[in-house]
Motif scaffolding. Structure first.
Motif, PDB file in Angstrom:
ATOM      1  N   UNK A  88      -9.721 -25.522  38.996  1.00  0.00           N
ATOM      2  CA  UNK A  88      -9.754 -24.819  37.789  1.00  0.00           C
ATOM      3  C   UNK A  88      -9.678 -23.417  37.707  1.00  0.00           C
ATOM      4  N   UNK A  89     -10.367 -22.644  38.697  1.00  0.00           N
ATOM      5  CA  UNK A  89     -10.250 -21.230  39.112  1.00  0.00           C
ATOM      6  C   UNK A  89      -8.734 -20.861  39.410  1.00  0.00           C
ATOM      7  N   UNK A  90      -8.057 -21.591  40.331  1.00  0.00           N
ATOM      8  CA  UNK A  90      -6.745 -21.371  40.526  1.00  0.00           C
ATOM      9  C   UNK A  90      -5.859 -21.304  39.205  1.00  0.00           C
ATOM     10  N   UNK A  91      -6.042 -22.415  38.377  1.00  0.00           N
ATOM     11  CA  UNK A  91      -5.299 -22.241  37.182  1.00  0.00           C
ATOM     12  C   UNK A  91      -5.533 -21.135  36.366  1.00  0.00           C
ATOM     13  N   UNK A  92      -6.832 -20.775  36.299  1.00  0.00           N
ATOM     14  CA  UNK A  92      -7.386 -19.662  35.352  1.00  0.00           C
ATOM     15  C   UNK A  92      -6.889 -18.215  35.894  1.00  0.00           C
ATOM     16  N   UNK A  93      -6.869 -18.178  37.498  1.00  0.00           N
ATOM     17  CA  UNK A  93      -6.358 -17.136  38.017  1.00  0.00           C
ATOM     18  C   UNK A  93      -5.017 -16.752  37.595  1.00  0.00           C
ATOM     19  N   UNK A  94      -4.007 -17.742  37.743  1.00  0.00           N
ATOM     20  CA  UNK A  94      -2.676 -17.304  37.218  1.00  0.00           C
ATOM     21  C   UNK A  94      -2.650 -17.315  35.651  1.00  0.00           C
ATOM     22  N   UNK A  95      -3.384 -17.812  34.937  1.00  0.00           N
ATOM     23  CA  UNK A  95      -3.304 -17.496  33.395  1.00  0.00           C
ATOM     24  C   UNK A  95      -4.035 -16.007  33.281  1.00  0.00           C
ATOM     25  N   UNK A  96      -4.905 -15.657  33.760  1.00  0.00           N
ATOM     26  CA  UNK A  96      -5.471 -14.435  33.546  1.00  0.00           C
ATOM     27  C   UNK A  96      -4.459 -13.221  34.315  1.00  0.00           C
ATOM     28  N   UNK A  97      -3.888 -13.463  35.317  1.00  0.00           N
ATOM     29  CA  UNK A  97      -2.995 -12.521  35.973  1.00  0.00           C
ATOM     30  C   UNK A  97      -1.842 -12.248  34.805  1.00  0.00           C
ATOM     31  N   UNK A 152     -19.151 -12.029  36.316  1.00  0.00           N
ATOM     32  CA  UNK A 152     -18.063 -11.618  37.113  1.00  0.00           C
ATOM     33  C   UNK A 152     -16.700 -10.741  36.639  1.00  0.00           C
ATOM     34  N   UNK A 153     -16.357  -9.696  37.341  1.00  0.00           N
ATOM     35  CA  UNK A 153     -15.257  -9.252  36.923  1.00  0.00           C
ATOM     36  C   UNK A 153     -13.809 -10.175  36.971  1.00  0.00           C
ATOM     37  N   UNK A 154     -13.871 -11.023  37.667  1.00  0.00           N
ATOM     38  CA  UNK A 154     -12.678 -12.048  37.855  1.00  0.00           C
ATOM     39  C   UNK A 154     -13.096 -13.256  38.139  1.00  0.00           C
ATOM     40  N   UNK A 155     -12.224 -14.174  38.107  1.00  0.00           N
ATOM     41  CA  UNK A 155     -12.507 -15.850  38.194  1.00  0.00           C
ATOM     42  C   UNK A 155     -12.780 -16.112  39.784  1.00  0.00           C
ATOM     43  N   UNK A 156     -11.879 -15.225  40.721  1.00  0.00           N
ATOM     44  CA  UNK A 156     -11.953 -15.260  41.942  1.00  0.00           C
ATOM     45  C   UNK A 156     -13.214 -15.034  42.814  1.00  0.00           C
ATOM     46  N   UNK A 157     -13.746 -13.919  42.001  1.00  0.00           N
ATOM     47  CA  UNK A 157     -15.305 -13.522  42.554  1.00  0.00           C
ATOM     48  C   UNK A 157     -16.091 -14.607  42.361  1.00  0.00           C
ATOM     49  N   UNK A 188      -8.024 -12.149  44.793  1.00  0.00           N
ATOM     50  CA  UNK A 188      -8.585 -11.477  43.556  1.00  0.00           C
ATOM     51  C   UNK A 188      -7.674 -11.445  42.390  1.00  0.00           C
ATOM     52  N   UNK A 189      -7.840 -11.510  40.967  1.00  0.00           N
ATOM     53  CA  UNK A 189      -7.134 -11.193  39.937  1.00  0.00           C
ATOM     54  C   UNK A 189      -7.616  -9.944  39.247  1.00  0.00           C
ATOM     55  N   UNK A 190      -6.881  -9.474  38.514  1.00  0.00           N
ATOM     56  CA  UNK A 190      -7.209  -8.327  37.491  1.00  0.00           C
ATOM     57  C   UNK A 190      -7.343  -8.829  36.037  1.00  0.00           C
TER      58      UNK A 190
END
Length: 428
Positions: free
Chosen positions: A127-136, A276-281, A313-315
Motif C-alpha cells: 500500500x505504501x508503494x502505491x501511495x508513494x507513487x501517487x503522492x510523488x 510522518x512527512x511522507x509515507x516512506x517514513x 523517500x517521497x516529497x
C-alpha cells in the motif's frame, strides 16, 4: 445497443464493437458493473463499470468518473488499479473497462479477524508503494479504507503470495494547480478513516499526510481486528476522530514490537504536522526496513521533506486547488462549470483541455503494467465468500438476480453536508 428502461445493459450487448456483456456483477445507486468478454482477445475477461443515466448525474460526477480512469492510467503502478479503457455508450453514458480480478477485499479479510504481523507488514509495504507513487505525482487519495484495498492471490516463481491493489481514485485531490478556490466545510471521505482535518471540513489543509492518517487507521485495524475509532453514527465517529485517541494498541496486539506501535501512534496524530512527512517514513518505522522503489525520487512538493540517501523517500505535494475537468455530461453541449467543490473540481491543471491536472512523474524504470480493477471479483478456493459491498461477487452456477449493493467504486464517498459544529470535549 439494447438497453432496458431501468438503465441496465442487456446480456450479450456489445460495447463499441469490443466488449460483450456476459453478466452483471453488481449494481449501485450510481451505476452498475458487468463481466464482459473482449471480442478480439479470446479468453480475456474484463469488468465494465457504467454510470447510470438520469438527471442526478452532474458534471462533477462525470468528472469524478473520468478522473478515476486518468489517474490510474497515468500512475501505472503494479499496486494501483489499472484502467484498461474509457469510452461512452451510444447515448453518451461513460464507461470504464478494468481488469477482472480474482480475490477479495481487505474489508472481507478483516471480517475474519485480525491479521498476523507478517501480513500486516506485507500489505502495508505494498500500500505504501502505491501511495508513494501517487503522492510523488501530486495526488492524494483521500478515501483509503479496507474496502478500497484488494488482495489478489499470485503464484510467481513457485511461491504463492498475495498482491495488493489500491482502488478508487475517484475523489482524489490533485495538487499543484491553482485556478479554483476550494470549498471548505464539505466532508469528503469515509468517517471511520477520515483524518481530523477532513472530519472538520478543512479541505485546504489536505495533503499526503491525510492519507498517512487513513493508512494508520487501516494498519491499526489489521493489527487489532477492530477499527481505530469504533463504529456508530457519523457525528460520533467524527467526534472521536477529532478529539479522542484510539484505544492503546499494545494490549490489543501484544506481539507487536515497540517500534511498530510507535509508528502507528505517530501516523494517528491529530495534528497534521505531528505525523510522518511522507509515507516512506511511516513504512520504514513500522516494518523496520526502507521502502525501495524503481522509479526516480519525486521532486519536492513540501516544506517537510525527509532527507535520506534512500530512493524510498517521497516529497509531499504542496497545496493548491485546481479546476474542474471539462468532462461533459451526455447532451450538455458545454463544459461542466467550475463548481468550487473540492473532491470533484480538483481535476485540471490551468490551461488543460481534457486531461487532469496531474504532475506526471518521471517515467518508471521497472514497473511492469500490472493491473487491477476491483470491479469483477471471483472468490477463489480458500476464501470465504461474504457480502462485503465489493462490486464483483462470485457468480453462482445457476443464474440469479444481481445483488443490490453500493460498491465503493461506484458511488462517491462524499457526505454532502456542512461539517457539523463539534463541541469541545467535556472534562471528566
Amino acid at each position: 445497443m439494447n438497453r432496458p428502461s431501468d438503465g441496465d445493459l442487456s446480456i450479450d450487448t456489445v460495447l463499441r464493437n469490443t466488449y460483450k456483456v456476459l453478466s452483471i456483477l453488481g449494481r449501485g445507486g450510481m451505476g452498475s458493473v458487468y463481466l464482459a468478454q473482449h471480442l478480439r482477445l479470446p479468453g480475456k475477461q474484463v469488468a465494465v463499470k457504467v454510470l447510470r443515466g438520469g438527471d442526478h448525474l452532474t458534471a462533477e460526477i462525470f468528472a469524478r468518473f473520468r478522473r478515476e480512469a486518468e489517474i490510474a492510467s497515468r500512475l501505472g503502478h503494479p499496486n494501483i488499479v489499472e484502467v484498461l479503457d474509457y469510452d461512452t455508450l451510444e447515448d453518451g453514458t461513460p464507461f470504464l473497462v478494468l481488469e477482472f480480478l480474482r480475490g477479495e477485499s481487505l474489508q472481507s479479510r478483516l471480517e475474519r479477524g485480525r491479521l498476523p504481523l507478517h501480513d500486516v507488514y506485507s500489505f502495508t509495504r505494498q500500500m505504501g508503494s502505491a501511495l508513494q507513487a501517487a503522492h510523488g505525482a501530486g495526488i492524494v487519495h483521500r478515501d483509503l479504507k479496507p474496502a478500497n484495498v484488494f488482495l489478489v492471490p499470485t503464484d510467481s516463481g513457485g511461491v504463492v503470495g498475495e498482491r495488493l491493489k489500491l482502488l478508487d481514485f475517484g475523489i482524489s485531490k490533485v495538487l499543484d494547480s491553482g485556478t479554483v478556490q476550494t470549498q471548505e466545510a464539505m466532508l469528503i471521505g469515509t468517517p471511520q478513516y477520515m483524518s481530523p482535518e477532513q472530519a472538520q471540513g478543512r479541505n485546504r489543509e489536505i495533503d499526503a499526510r491525510t492519507d498517512i492518517f487513513a493508512m494508520g487507521c487501516i494498519v491499526y485495524e489489521m493489527m487489532t481486528g477492530t477499527p481505530a475509532f469504533g463504529a456508530g453514527g457519523i457525528a460520533q465517529m467524527i467526534f472521536r476522530v477529532v478529539y479522542e485517541p484510539a484505544a492503546p494498541l499494545a494490549p490489543l496486539c501484544p506481539e507487536a514490537p515497540a517500534h511498530a506501535i510507535a509508528a502507528v501512534d505517530k501516523a494517528l496524530s491529530k495534528r497534521i504536522e505531528d505525523r510522518y512527512p511522507d509515507i516512506a517514513s511511516f513504512v520504514e518505522d513500522l516494518t523496520g526496513s526502507p521502502l525501495h522503489t524503481l522509479s526516480p525520487a519525486a521532486g519536492s512538493h513540501s516544506g517537510q521533506p525527509r532527507h535520506t540517501g534512500s530512493p524510498s523517500g517521497i516529497a509531499l505535494p504542496s497545496e493548491g486547488p485546481p479546476s474542474l475537468s471539462n468532462t461533459l455530461a451526455p447532451g450538455s453541449g458545454r463544459k461542466g462549470p467550475d463548481t468550487g467543490r473540492e473532491g470533484f473540481e480538483d481535476t485540471m491543471a490551468p490551461g488543460s483541455s481534457g486531461s487532469m491536472g496531474i504532475v506526471p512523474p518521471a517515467a518508471p524504470v521497472g514497473f511492469a503494467a500490472g493491473g487491477t480493477g476491483q470491479m469483477g471479483l471471483v472468490q477463489p478456493a480458500g476464501f470465504a465468500a461474504g457480502g462485503t459491498g465489493q462490486m464483483g461477487l462470485a457468480q453462482p452456477a445457476s443464474p440469479r438476480a444481481a445483488p443490490l449493493m453500493d460498491p465503493p467504486g461506484l458511488d462517491p464517498t462524499l457526505i454532502s453536508q456542512q461539517a457539523p459544529a463539534l463541541p469541545p470535549p467535556v472534562a471528566p
